[in-house]
Design a protein around this motif. Sequence first.
Motif, PDB file in Angstrom:
ATOM      1  N   ASN A 265      -0.356  -2.148 -20.061  1.00  0.00           N
ATOM      2  CA  ASN A 265      -1.791  -1.938 -19.870  1.00  0.00           C
ATOM      3  C   ASN A 265      -2.102  -0.542 -19.347  1.00  0.00           C
ATOM      4  O   ASN A 265      -2.844  -0.365 -18.388  1.00  0.00           O
ATOM      5  CB  ASN A 265      -2.370  -2.987 -18.925  1.00  0.00           C
ATOM      6  CG  ASN A 265      -2.139  -4.388 -19.425  1.00  0.00           C
ATOM      7  OD1 ASN A 265      -2.501  -4.706 -20.554  1.00  0.00           O
ATOM      8  ND2 ASN A 265      -1.499  -5.219 -18.618  1.00  0.00           N
TER       9      ASN A 265
ATOM     10  N   ASP B 232       1.093  -1.199 -15.245  1.00  0.00           N
ATOM     11  CA  ASP B 232       1.762  -2.278 -14.520  1.00  0.00           C
ATOM     12  C   ASP B 232       3.068  -1.830 -13.864  1.00  0.00           C
ATOM     13  O   ASP B 232       3.486  -2.388 -12.861  1.00  0.00           O
ATOM     14  CB  ASP B 232       2.070  -3.437 -15.475  1.00  0.00           C
ATOM     15  CG  ASP B 232       0.809  -4.059 -16.056  1.00  0.00           C
ATOM     16  OD1 ASP B 232      -0.251  -3.993 -15.415  1.00  0.00           O
ATOM     17  OD2 ASP B 232       0.902  -4.608 -17.176  1.00  0.00           O
TER      18      ASP B 232
ATOM     19  N   ALA C 212       1.111   2.275  -5.389  1.00  0.00           N
ATOM     20  CA  ALA C 212       1.570   1.001  -5.952  1.00  0.00           C
ATOM     21  C   ALA C 212       1.739  -0.003  -4.821  1.00  0.00           C
ATOM     22  O   ALA C 212       1.750   0.364  -3.645  1.00  0.00           O
ATOM     23  CB  ALA C 212       2.891   1.191  -6.695  1.00  0.00           C
ATOM     24  N   GLY C 213       1.916  -1.246  -5.196  1.00  0.00           N
ATOM     25  CA  GLY C 213       2.195  -2.288  -4.215  1.00  0.00           C
ATOM     26  C   GLY C 213       3.632  -2.256  -3.741  1.00  0.00           C
ATOM     27  O   GLY C 213       3.958  -2.639  -2.615  1.00  0.00           O
TER      28      GLY C 213
ATOM     29  N   THR D 194       5.852  -0.768  -9.025  1.00  0.00           N
ATOM     30  CA  THR D 194       5.254  -1.958  -9.635  1.00  0.00           C
ATOM     31  C   THR D 194       4.023  -2.347  -8.823  1.00  0.00           C
ATOM     32  O   THR D 194       3.834  -1.892  -7.705  1.00  0.00           O
ATOM     33  CB  THR D 194       6.239  -3.144  -9.661  1.00  0.00           C
ATOM     34  OG1 THR D 194       6.713  -3.401  -8.337  1.00  0.00           O
ATOM     35  CG2 THR D 194       7.422  -2.863 -10.577  1.00  0.00           C
ATOM     36  N   GLU D 195       3.215  -3.218  -9.420  1.00  0.00           N
ATOM     37  CA  GLU D 195       2.019  -3.782  -8.785  1.00  0.00           C
ATOM     38  C   GLU D 195       0.908  -2.743  -8.656  1.00  0.00           C
ATOM     39  O   GLU D 195       0.853  -1.981  -7.712  1.00  0.00           O
ATOM     40  CB  GLU D 195       2.348  -4.388  -7.408  1.00  0.00           C
ATOM     41  CG  GLU D 195       3.381  -5.488  -7.455  1.00  0.00           C
ATOM     42  CD  GLU D 195       3.780  -5.963  -6.071  1.00  0.00           C
ATOM     43  OE1 GLU D 195       3.017  -5.794  -5.120  1.00  0.00           O
ATOM     44  OE2 GLU D 195       4.902  -6.510  -5.965  1.00  0.00           O
ATOM     45  N   ASP D 196       0.022  -2.749  -9.648  1.00  0.00           N
ATOM     46  CA  ASP D 196      -1.160  -1.879  -9.641  1.00  0.00           C
ATOM     47  C   ASP D 196      -0.805  -0.404  -9.448  1.00  0.00           C
ATOM     48  O   ASP D 196      -1.266   0.251  -8.512  1.00  0.00           O
ATOM     49  CB  ASP D 196      -2.158  -2.332  -8.566  1.00  0.00           C
ATOM     50  CG  ASP D 196      -2.626  -3.754  -8.770  1.00  0.00           C
ATOM     51  OD1 ASP D 196      -2.877  -4.131  -9.927  1.00  0.00           O
ATOM     52  OD2 ASP D 196      -2.733  -4.496  -7.775  1.00  0.00           O
TER      53      ASP D 196
ATOM     54  N   ASP E 193       0.820  -1.220   0.000  1.00  0.00           N
ATOM     55  CA  ASP E 193       0.000   0.000   0.000  1.00  0.00           C
ATOM     56  C   ASP E 193       0.850   1.265   0.000  1.00  0.00           C
ATOM     57  O   ASP E 193       0.667   2.162   0.820  1.00  0.00           O
ATOM     58  CB  ASP E 193      -0.963   0.003   1.189  1.00  0.00           C
ATOM     59  CG  ASP E 193      -1.966  -1.126   1.132  1.00  0.00           C
ATOM     60  OD1 ASP E 193      -2.402  -1.471   0.022  1.00  0.00           O
ATOM     61  OD2 ASP E 193      -2.313  -1.664   2.197  1.00  0.00           O
TER      62      ASP E 193
ATOM     63  N   GLU F  74      -3.196   4.561 -15.005  1.00  0.00           N
ATOM     64  CA  GLU F  74      -2.816   3.330 -14.319  1.00  0.00           C
ATOM     65  C   GLU F  74      -2.043   2.445 -15.279  1.00  0.00           C
ATOM     66  O   GLU F  74      -2.192   2.547 -16.492  1.00  0.00           O
ATOM     67  CB  GLU F  74      -4.042   2.606 -13.763  1.00  0.00           C
ATOM     68  CG  GLU F  74      -5.071   2.226 -14.803  1.00  0.00           C
ATOM     69  CD  GLU F  74      -6.317   1.623 -14.197  1.00  0.00           C
ATOM     70  OE1 GLU F  74      -6.464   0.383 -14.283  1.00  0.00           O
ATOM     71  OE2 GLU F  74      -7.124   2.376 -13.648  1.00  0.00           O
TER      72      GLU F  74
ATOM     73  N   VAL G 264      -0.918   3.463  -9.903  1.00  0.00           N
ATOM     74  CA  VAL G 264      -1.887   4.510 -10.241  1.00  0.00           C
ATOM     75  C   VAL G 264      -1.213   5.857 -10.026  1.00  0.00           C
ATOM     76  O   VAL G 264      -0.649   6.110  -8.960  1.00  0.00           O
ATOM     77  CB  VAL G 264      -3.169   4.410  -9.386  1.00  0.00           C
ATOM     78  CG1 VAL G 264      -4.113   5.560  -9.698  1.00  0.00           C
ATOM     79  CG2 VAL G 264      -3.869   3.073  -9.603  1.00  0.00           C
TER      80      VAL G 264
END
Length: 163
Positions: A124, A108, A73-74, A93-95, A61, A106, A97
Motif C-alpha cells: 500500500n 506497510d 514506524a511502530g 513495520t506498522e504505519d 512511536d 507511506e 512513513v
Amino acid sequence: MFDFRTVLLTVSLLTGANLAAAQGTQVAFGAVKADPSLPVEVTSESLNVNQEDGSAEFVGDVIVIQGEMRLTAGRVLVIYNEDRSGIERMEATEDVVLVSPPDAAEGDWAEYTIDSGQIVMRGNVLLTQGPSTISGDQMNANLTSGSATVTGNVKTILQQGAN
C-alpha cells in the motif's frame, strides 16, 4: 515554473498504463541528496537488544533521523554488520512513513540499507509530491541519488494548477 518531477510524471503517463505497470514509474525523490555516513538517531518508547544475533528492536512511536531524512514506524529492527561496528540495515513495520523533504511516502513495510542509501517500501505504498500522488505495491528509493521507482499496480494522480 518548470517542475522536473511533474515532467517525469507526465512523461510516465504518456508512455501508457501498460508500460508503467510493467516497468514501474521513475520519479525524483527528495530535494536534498542523503549522506549515508551521517549519524543515525533513533527514539522510541522501548528498546530490546539481542546480544546473540546483534540486533536491536525499537518499539512504539519510533522515529529514525539521518540528516534531512525522517522515518517513523511502530517498530524498527536494527541489524548490525558482522563485526557490529555499524548498522547494516533497518526493517520498519506498522504505519511506516518516510520523509525526504519535500516528498513523503507511506507503506506497510520498509527496509533501509544504510551504506547504499537504498530504501525498499512495500504494501500500500503512497508517494506524495506536493499536490500529486503515486500509489503502487512497491517503491525503491535511492536517497543518495534522489530518485525512486514505483512498481506494481501504479496509479498516478496529477493535480493541475500552480505548484
